[in-house]
Design a protein around this motif. Structure first.
Motif, PDB file in Angstrom:
ATOM      1  N   GLY A  39       0.785  -1.231  -0.121  1.00 24.10           N
ATOM      2  CA  GLY A  39       0.134  -0.030   0.064  1.00 24.10           C
ATOM      3  C   GLY A  39       0.827   1.241  -0.063  1.00 24.10           C
ATOM      4  N   GLN A  40       1.939   1.443   0.784  1.00 26.76           N
ATOM      5  CA  GLN A  40       2.808   2.317   0.887  1.00 26.76           C
ATOM      6  C   GLN A  40       3.273   2.675  -0.402  1.00 26.76           C
ATOM      7  OE1 GLN A  40       5.797   1.792   3.857  1.00 26.76           O
ATOM      8  NE2 GLN A  40       4.114   1.717   5.546  1.00 26.76           N
ATOM      9  N   GLU A  41       3.985   1.585  -1.393  1.00 27.11           N
ATOM     10  CA  GLU A  41       4.451   1.600  -2.449  1.00 27.11           C
ATOM     11  C   GLU A  41       3.562   1.915  -3.592  1.00 27.11           C
ATOM     12  OE1 GLU A  41       7.645   1.595  -5.410  1.00 27.11           O
ATOM     13  OE2 GLU A  41       7.623   1.317  -3.224  1.00 27.11           O
ATOM     14  N   TRP A  42       2.133   1.774  -3.478  1.00 24.89           N
ATOM     15  CA  TRP A  42       1.147   2.245  -4.310  1.00 24.89           C
ATOM     16  C   TRP A  42       1.028   3.481  -4.264  1.00 24.89           C
ATOM     17  CZ3 TRP A  42      -3.847   3.949  -2.977  1.00 24.89           C
ATOM     18  CH2 TRP A  42      -4.704   4.016  -4.154  1.00 24.89           C
ATOM     19  N   ARG A  43       0.864   4.070  -3.067  1.00 23.20           N
ATOM     20  CA  ARG A  43       0.366   5.422  -2.786  1.00 23.20           C
ATOM     21  C   ARG A  43       1.730   6.215  -3.263  1.00 23.20           C
ATOM     22  NH1 ARG A  43      -1.968   3.256   1.861  1.00 23.20           N
ATOM     23  NH2 ARG A  43      -0.187   3.279   2.979  1.00 23.20           N
ATOM     24  N   ARG A  44       3.049   5.931  -3.039  1.00 25.10           N
ATOM     25  CA  ARG A  44       4.099   6.569  -3.480  1.00 25.10           C
ATOM     26  C   ARG A  44       4.344   6.577  -5.075  1.00 25.10           C
ATOM     27  NH1 ARG A  44       7.332   4.042   0.581  1.00 25.10           N
ATOM     28  NH2 ARG A  44       7.641   1.998  -0.961  1.00 25.10           N
ATOM     29  N   ASN A  45       3.621   5.509  -5.601  1.00 24.02           N
ATOM     30  CA  ASN A  45       3.623   5.658  -7.342  1.00 24.02           C
ATOM     31  C   ASN A  45       2.559   6.502  -7.690  1.00 24.02           C
ATOM     32  OD1 ASN A  45       5.501   3.580  -7.296  1.00 24.02           O
ATOM     33  ND2 ASN A  45       4.047   1.883  -7.390  1.00 24.02           N
ATOM     34  N   ARG A  46       1.233   6.584  -7.088  1.00 23.29           N
ATOM     35  CA  ARG A  46       0.511   7.590  -7.307  1.00 23.29           C
ATOM     36  C   ARG A  46       0.778   9.073  -7.036  1.00 23.29           C
ATOM     37  NH1 ARG A  46      -5.109   6.064  -7.927  1.00 23.29           N
ATOM     38  NH2 ARG A  46      -5.761   7.848  -6.964  1.00 23.29           N
ATOM     39  N   SER A  47       1.507   9.199  -6.169  1.00 31.59           N
ATOM     40  CA  SER A  47       2.113  10.584  -5.989  1.00 31.59           C
ATOM     41  C   SER A  47       3.118  11.217  -6.862  1.00 31.59           C
ATOM     42  CB  SER A  47       2.688  10.566  -4.547  1.00 31.59           C
ATOM     43  OG  SER A  47       1.564  10.573  -3.496  1.00 31.59           O
ATOM     44  N   ALA A  48       3.819  10.116  -7.221  1.00 33.34           N
ATOM     45  CA  ALA A  48       5.060  10.561  -8.384  1.00 33.34           C
ATOM     46  C   ALA A  48       4.328  10.591  -9.423  1.00 33.34           C
ATOM     47  CB  ALA A  48       5.911   9.236  -8.131  1.00 33.34           C
ATOM     48  N   LEU A  49       3.230   9.903  -9.765  1.00 28.82           N
ATOM     49  CA  LEU A  49       2.310  10.084 -11.185  1.00 28.82           C
ATOM     50  C   LEU A  49       1.756  11.560 -11.257  1.00 28.82           C
ATOM     51  CD1 LEU A  49       1.265   9.189 -14.016  1.00 28.82           C
ATOM     52  CD2 LEU A  49      -0.672   8.074 -12.339  1.00 28.82           C
ATOM     53  N   ALA A  50       1.271  11.940  -9.951  1.00 29.17           N
ATOM     54  CA  ALA A  50       0.521  13.141  -9.920  1.00 29.17           C
ATOM     55  C   ALA A  50       1.437  14.284 -10.033  1.00 29.17           C
ATOM     56  CB  ALA A  50      -0.205  13.282  -8.562  1.00 29.17           C
ATOM     57  N   VAL A  51       2.510  14.336  -9.700  1.00 32.26           N
ATOM     58  CA  VAL A  51       3.738  15.117  -9.661  1.00 32.26           C
ATOM     59  C   VAL A  51       4.301  15.469 -11.056  1.00 32.26           C
ATOM     60  CG1 VAL A  51       5.978  15.937  -8.952  1.00 32.26           C
ATOM     61  CG2 VAL A  51       4.333  15.097  -7.350  1.00 32.26           C
ATOM     62  N   THR A 104      -7.715  20.249 -12.881  1.00 31.43           N
ATOM     63  CA  THR A 104      -7.605  19.313 -11.726  1.00 31.43           C
ATOM     64  C   THR A 104      -7.269  17.973 -12.440  1.00 31.43           C
ATOM     65  OG1 THR A 104     -10.076  18.537 -12.146  1.00 31.43           O
ATOM     66  CG2 THR A 104      -9.491  20.299 -10.522  1.00 31.43           C
ATOM     67  N   LEU A 105      -6.657  17.011 -11.527  1.00 33.55           N
ATOM     68  CA  LEU A 105      -6.083  15.843 -12.008  1.00 33.55           C
ATOM     69  C   LEU A 105      -6.873  14.759 -11.560  1.00 33.55           C
ATOM     70  CD1 LEU A 105      -3.331  15.374 -13.712  1.00 33.55           C
ATOM     71  CD2 LEU A 105      -2.400  14.872 -11.359  1.00 33.55           C
ATOM     72  N   TRP A 106      -7.038  13.787 -12.536  1.00 29.81           N
ATOM     73  CA  TRP A 106      -7.952  12.643 -12.106  1.00 29.81           C
ATOM     74  C   TRP A 106      -6.984  11.332 -12.359  1.00 29.81           C
ATOM     75  CZ3 TRP A 106     -12.825  11.316 -10.577  1.00 29.81           C
ATOM     76  CH2 TRP A 106     -13.482  10.068 -10.972  1.00 29.81           C
ATOM     77  N   LEU A 107      -6.582  10.675 -11.076  1.00 32.06           N
ATOM     78  CA  LEU A 107      -5.732   9.661 -11.462  1.00 32.06           C
ATOM     79  C   LEU A 107      -6.468   8.148 -11.678  1.00 32.06           C
ATOM     80  CD1 LEU A 107      -3.126  10.345  -8.805  1.00 32.06           C
ATOM     81  CD2 LEU A 107      -2.994  10.885 -11.046  1.00 32.06           C
ATOM     82  N   THR A 108      -6.232   7.469 -12.672  1.00 28.74           N
ATOM     83  CA  THR A 108      -6.830   6.088 -12.991  1.00 28.74           C
ATOM     84  C   THR A 108      -5.817   5.188 -13.620  1.00 28.74           C
ATOM     85  OG1 THR A 108      -8.595   5.242 -14.066  1.00 28.74           O
ATOM     86  CG2 THR A 108      -7.644   7.129 -15.225  1.00 28.74           C
ATOM     87  N   GLN A 109      -6.152   4.164 -14.400  1.00 33.76           N
ATOM     88  CA  GLN A 109      -5.464   3.297 -15.155  1.00 33.76           C
ATOM     89  C   GLN A 109      -6.135   3.364 -16.336  1.00 33.76           C
ATOM     90  OE1 GLN A 109      -3.858  -0.286 -13.088  1.00 33.76           O
ATOM     91  NE2 GLN A 109      -5.286   0.217 -11.553  1.00 33.76           N
ATOM     92  N   ALA A 110      -5.196   2.968 -17.619  1.00 34.93           N
ATOM     93  CA  ALA A 110      -5.510   3.026 -18.782  1.00 34.93           C
ATOM     94  C   ALA A 110      -5.111   1.688 -19.631  1.00 34.93           C
ATOM     95  CB  ALA A 110      -5.563   4.412 -19.604  1.00 34.93           C
ATOM     96  N   ARG A 111      -5.294   1.543 -20.665  1.00 27.81           N
ATOM     97  CA  ARG A 111      -4.531   0.395 -21.396  1.00 27.81           C
ATOM     98  C   ARG A 111      -5.062   0.983 -23.191  1.00 27.81           C
ATOM     99  NH1 ARG A 111      -7.463  -5.342 -20.133  1.00 27.81           N
ATOM    100  NH2 ARG A 111      -9.437  -5.103 -20.967  1.00 27.81           N
ATOM    101  N   LYS A 112      -4.095   0.175 -23.945  1.00 25.47           N
ATOM    102  CA  LYS A 112      -4.420   0.400 -25.267  1.00 25.47           C
ATOM    103  C   LYS A 112      -5.398  -0.572 -25.929  1.00 25.47           C
ATOM    104  CE  LYS A 112      -1.680   1.847 -29.336  1.00 25.47           C
ATOM    105  NZ  LYS A 112      -0.412   1.954 -29.914  1.00 25.47           N
TER     106      LYS A 112
END
Length: 306
Positions: free
Chosen positions: A65-77, A251-259
């Motif tokens: 969970g900590q790693e997931w939150r770090r990745n989301r924060s890094a993506l947002a930045v 505003t930023l919306w975080l999600t996942q996407a695929r081709k």
């Protein structure tokens, strides 16, 4: 708990026109703590916790969970920095007149983004919104109403405080031009009248317009594009505009996407207010949102012949 609740009124054509929009959305942010009691004793609680731990992306636990939150924060930045200053708010107004001579003004809003040299990439819906609204397109095809070209206006503005010195541009005063409009009209049949009428669908590689403003030539190089190749779910961010009380806020919306088949599918859908928003995947803008959960591939759009 943090979520957003959305509700849409189901309206007929003339009710839609009465409120000056193709659809009415009510958006409400919900942010509160909710106590969750897990029934079933120790064994039932253990099973429930295991189910919650397996759910993605909301429930994550421990080191993962900590790693997931770090990745989301890094993506947002990364996404915020990469797309900052590029977002364009587009407002389109037009007038419909009925057979009885009644006139109704209609407004629609879309998003676009800078691609350099004062050019703006946006959905074609920003230029021809009446063809993308099935009720209006049908009424036009059945000659219940018609569009008054002289009263059609498209205007655009940049959304950050740093760009406040840049003027609002519009087609009417010549400061905004339609550089390239890709057209691909489909046809539908009205069930009662059996009339065939033109209509356009959003999830289409030709739902694209390139606008240009000479006043914005020095507004920046535009977004950096990317071309993810893997057809797997990847972290994604949608840079969208929140419109409230006459103000526009990025505003930023975080999600996942695929081709999927040349476009991108979003795991978490948005609403119509986000159409045209840039989608950041794999270190750059890979898509332009066209529907609630799909985006056209930007690299293909920009390479396509005019």
């Amino acid at each position: 708990m943090h979520t957003t609740a959305r509700a849409q009124l189901q309206l007929n054509l003339f009710e839609k026109l009465a409120i000056f929009t193709g659809g009415a959305w009510v958006v409400s942010d919900i942010d509160q703590e909710v106590r969750v009691d897990l029934p079933g004793g120790p064994f039932g609680q253990a099973a429930a916790m295991a189910a919650l731990s397996a759910a993605e992306p909301v429930w994550v636990w421990g080191q993962a969970g900590q790693e997931w939150r770090r990745n989301r924060s890094a993506l947002a930045v990364e996404a915020s920095k990469g797309m900052a200053g590029s977002l364009v708010a587009i407002e389109t107004s037009y007038a419909l007149v009925s057979k009885q001579g009644e006139t109704q003004n209609v407004q629609s809003w879309t998003t676009g983004f800078l691609i350099g040299g004062g050019k703006i990439l946006a959905p074609a819906e920003a230029v021809e919104p009446w063809l993308f609204d099935s009720s209006v397109a049908r009424a036009l095809g059945e000659h219940q109403v018609k569009v008054l070209p002289k009263l059609t206006e498209i205007s655009a503005s940049l959304t950050t405080a740093e760009q406040a010195n840049l003027t609002r541009v519009s087609v009417r005063n010549g400061s905004l031009k339609i550089l390239e409009l890709r057209e691909e009209t489909d046809r539908a049949i009205a069930p009662e009248s059996r009339r065939i009428y033109p209509i356009r669908f959003r999830a289409n590689g030709r739902n694209v317009v390139v606008l240009e403003s000479a006043a914005w030539k020095d507004a920046g190089a535009g977004v950096k594009t990317a071309q993810p190749l893997a057809e797997v779910w990847q972290p994604a961010a949608v840079y969208k505009i929140r419109r409230e009380d006459g103000q526009t806020t990025p505003t930023l919306w975080l999600t996942q996407a695929r081709k999927e088949s040349g476009s991108f599918r979003l795991k978490d859908p948005l609403d119509a207010t986000a159409f045209g928003s840039p989608v950041w995947i794999g270190g750059g803008v890979a898509g332009m949102l066209q529907t609630e959960d799909s985006a056209a591939e930007v690299s293909s759009i920009l390479k396509a012949p005019q």
